[in-house]
Write a protein that holds these residues in place. Sequence first.
Motif, PDB file in Angstrom:
ATOM      1  N   ILE C  19       1.034  -1.149  -0.106  1.00  9.65           N
ATOM      2  CA  ILE C  19      -0.015   0.372   0.116  1.00  9.65           C
ATOM      3  C   ILE C  19       0.953   1.123  -0.059  1.00  9.65           C
ATOM      4  O   ILE C  19       1.914   1.302   0.735  1.00  9.65           O
ATOM      5  CB  ILE C  19      -0.795   0.108   1.293  1.00  9.65           C
ATOM      6  CG1 ILE C  19      -1.857  -1.138   1.278  1.00  9.65           C
ATOM      7  CG2 ILE C  19      -1.579   1.304   1.412  1.00  9.65           C
ATOM      8  CD1 ILE C  19      -2.607  -1.263   2.554  1.00  9.65           C
ATOM      9  N   ASN C  20       0.537   1.995  -0.866  1.00  7.18           N
ATOM     10  CA  ASN C  20       1.236   3.345  -1.012  1.00  7.18           C
ATOM     11  C   ASN C  20       0.971   4.349   0.296  1.00  7.18           C
ATOM     12  O   ASN C  20      -0.281   4.740   0.275  1.00  7.18           O
ATOM     13  CB  ASN C  20       1.118   4.153  -2.177  1.00  7.18           C
ATOM     14  CG  ASN C  20       1.793   5.337  -2.605  1.00  7.18           C
ATOM     15  OD1 ASN C  20       2.382   5.698  -1.595  1.00  7.18           O
ATOM     16  ND2 ASN C  20       2.354   5.566  -3.583  1.00  7.18           N
ATOM     17  N   ILE C  21       1.885   4.753   1.101  1.00  6.17           N
ATOM     18  CA  ILE C  21       1.280   5.632   2.265  1.00  6.17           C
ATOM     19  C   ILE C  21       2.144   6.944   2.281  1.00  6.17           C
ATOM     20  O   ILE C  21       2.180   7.758   3.393  1.00  6.17           O
ATOM     21  CB  ILE C  21       1.590   4.580   3.515  1.00  6.17           C
ATOM     22  CG1 ILE C  21       3.117   4.314   3.654  1.00  6.17           C
ATOM     23  CG2 ILE C  21       1.078   3.358   3.806  1.00  6.17           C
ATOM     24  CD1 ILE C  21       3.665   3.864   5.033  1.00  6.17           C
ATOM     25  N   THR C  22       2.586   7.095   0.909  1.00  6.36           N
ATOM     26  CA  THR C  22       3.442   8.311   0.940  1.00  6.36           C
ATOM     27  C   THR C  22       2.396   9.681   1.299  1.00  6.36           C
ATOM     28  O   THR C  22       3.017  10.569   2.183  1.00  6.36           O
ATOM     29  CB  THR C  22       3.755   8.654  -0.351  1.00  6.36           C
ATOM     30  OG1 THR C  22       4.491   7.522  -0.826  1.00  6.36           O
ATOM     31  CG2 THR C  22       4.707   9.979  -0.536  1.00  6.36           C
ATOM     32  N   GLN C  23       1.293   9.629   1.040  1.00  4.12           N
ATOM     33  CA  GLN C  23       0.446  10.958   1.453  1.00  4.12           C
ATOM     34  C   GLN C  23       0.013  10.792   2.961  1.00  4.12           C
ATOM     35  O   GLN C  23       0.000  11.967   3.323  1.00  4.12           O
ATOM     36  CB  GLN C  23      -0.913  10.804   0.321  1.00  4.12           C
ATOM     37  CG  GLN C  23      -0.567  11.169  -1.135  1.00  4.12           C
ATOM     38  CD  GLN C  23      -1.946  11.373  -2.048  1.00  4.12           C
ATOM     39  OE1 GLN C  23      -2.884  11.126  -1.228  1.00  4.12           O
ATOM     40  NE2 GLN C  23      -1.819  11.526  -2.948  1.00  4.12           N
ATOM     41  N   LEU C  24       0.081   9.821   3.297  1.00  5.30           N
ATOM     42  CA  LEU C  24      -0.362   9.633   4.620  1.00  5.30           C
ATOM     43  C   LEU C  24       0.902  10.375   5.522  1.00  5.30           C
ATOM     44  O   LEU C  24       0.765  10.898   6.452  1.00  5.30           O
ATOM     45  CB  LEU C  24      -0.665   8.260   5.133  1.00  5.30           C
ATOM     46  CG  LEU C  24      -1.866   7.611   4.536  1.00  5.30           C
ATOM     47  CD1 LEU C  24      -2.205   6.037   5.044  1.00  5.30           C
ATOM     48  CD2 LEU C  24      -3.280   8.489   5.091  1.00  5.30           C
ATOM     49  N   VAL C  25       2.077   9.904   4.994  1.00  3.74           N
ATOM     50  CA  VAL C  25       3.214  10.360   5.873  1.00  3.74           C
ATOM     51  C   VAL C  25       3.458  11.905   5.472  1.00  3.74           C
ATOM     52  O   VAL C  25       3.714  12.687   6.331  1.00  3.74           O
ATOM     53  CB  VAL C  25       4.658   9.658   5.340  1.00  3.74           C
ATOM     54  CG1 VAL C  25       5.925  10.182   6.070  1.00  3.74           C
ATOM     55  CG2 VAL C  25       4.424   8.250   5.595  1.00  3.74           C
TER      56      VAL C  25
END
Lengths: 139, 139, 139
Positions: C19-25
């Motif tokens: 899961i791409n979590i870049t935006q959450l970070v």
Amino acid sequence: MKSYRKELTLNLPARRGFINITQLVEEALRESGIREGLCLVNPMHITASVFINDDESGLHHDYDQWLERLAPHEPTSQYRHNDTGEDNADAHIKRQVMGREVVVAVTNGGLDFGTWEQIFYGDFDGRRRKRVLVKIIGE
Amino acid sequence: MKSYRKELTLNLPARRGFINITQLVEEALRESGIREGLCLVNPMHITASVFINDDESGLHHDYDQWLERLAPHEPTSQYRHNDTGEDNADAHIKRQVMGREVVVAVTNGGLDFGTWEQIFYGDFDGRRRKRVLVKIIGE
Amino acid sequence: MKSYRKELTLNLPARRGFINITQLVEEALRESGIREGLCLVNPMHITASVFINDDESGLHHDYDQWLERLAPHEPTSQYRHNDTGEDNADAHIKRQVMGREVVVAVTNGGLDFGTWEQIFYGDFDGRRRKRVLVKIIGE
């Protein structure tokens, strides 16, 4: 708290290989003026690696051979990623095995290393200019 | 910003094995007086690893067997590094697979861990004293 | 020095996936107000990984297939860890290959990334809620 940022530019002439960047990182540390803290070093590319190990050419040969057996470059058609027109899926895999980044302690103005620790840039899809980021925080 | 540095000394009696060093790192953290920050833990040697996983002896057996299949110690002549007179090329490879270092969040004066996270020292060329560096920065 | 801590909660519907979590970070970084420093992202679980690579579904398929060949889930009886009643020894191994954590430079209030760097949560024993820790220190 102080912070310092520097980009190193590297260009590996072959598809795969390793370059000792310890002195370049030490130079960045001197420029930073930071005496106590942490130093992060990472490629800004996803088919390259920064890691710490021995500056011994036989070992680098062993790493290369072992990685090539673990995730062979050819046939390139074995990787779904290469359906996009790339031929570097193996490089994305090799980089995960060797790791992306290192974090090094900064103590008394130097990289806080054991006797044999040296920092390497490893590229698995070279023959182009790539950037390595050095970010140092501390005091 | 505060910083704290401590060296742990470890001596694994076998060639390969894992030692839980969580309590030693927690002790260093208490000594530091740091409540919020980051804690780096790394071996100062290049045939050993610091990593975070489960304190379960069956898993450690699995890691050892799996690493030994992936990069066997013998025949030692299969590795170019061993032409230098060493017999530990496999240990340099195993350490890359397991990783060099861990960076752990420090929150409210403790290691900010999930339920099962424990810090291990893994040596792949043991039977000698080696040093592990703990460097903590924060406030 | 400022510090900020946030837990992300993820629930992968399959046993394995990314899961791409870049935006959450990035969201956590904005909330922190920190402009210069370091950002640590790690799962609080020991059968999951946080790593940086390409947001390309073919590559994720390649990672999954390659990891499954390297440390197959079945037969589960091949792993001593699974004698404890678990069936996830392979997930503990896969997580070591992909790595536990990433440390990312924070520069000018953003994640200091190259063009293609994206942060992923990789789970190898999913179908349950797991936590990812974001810890940012700096100024």
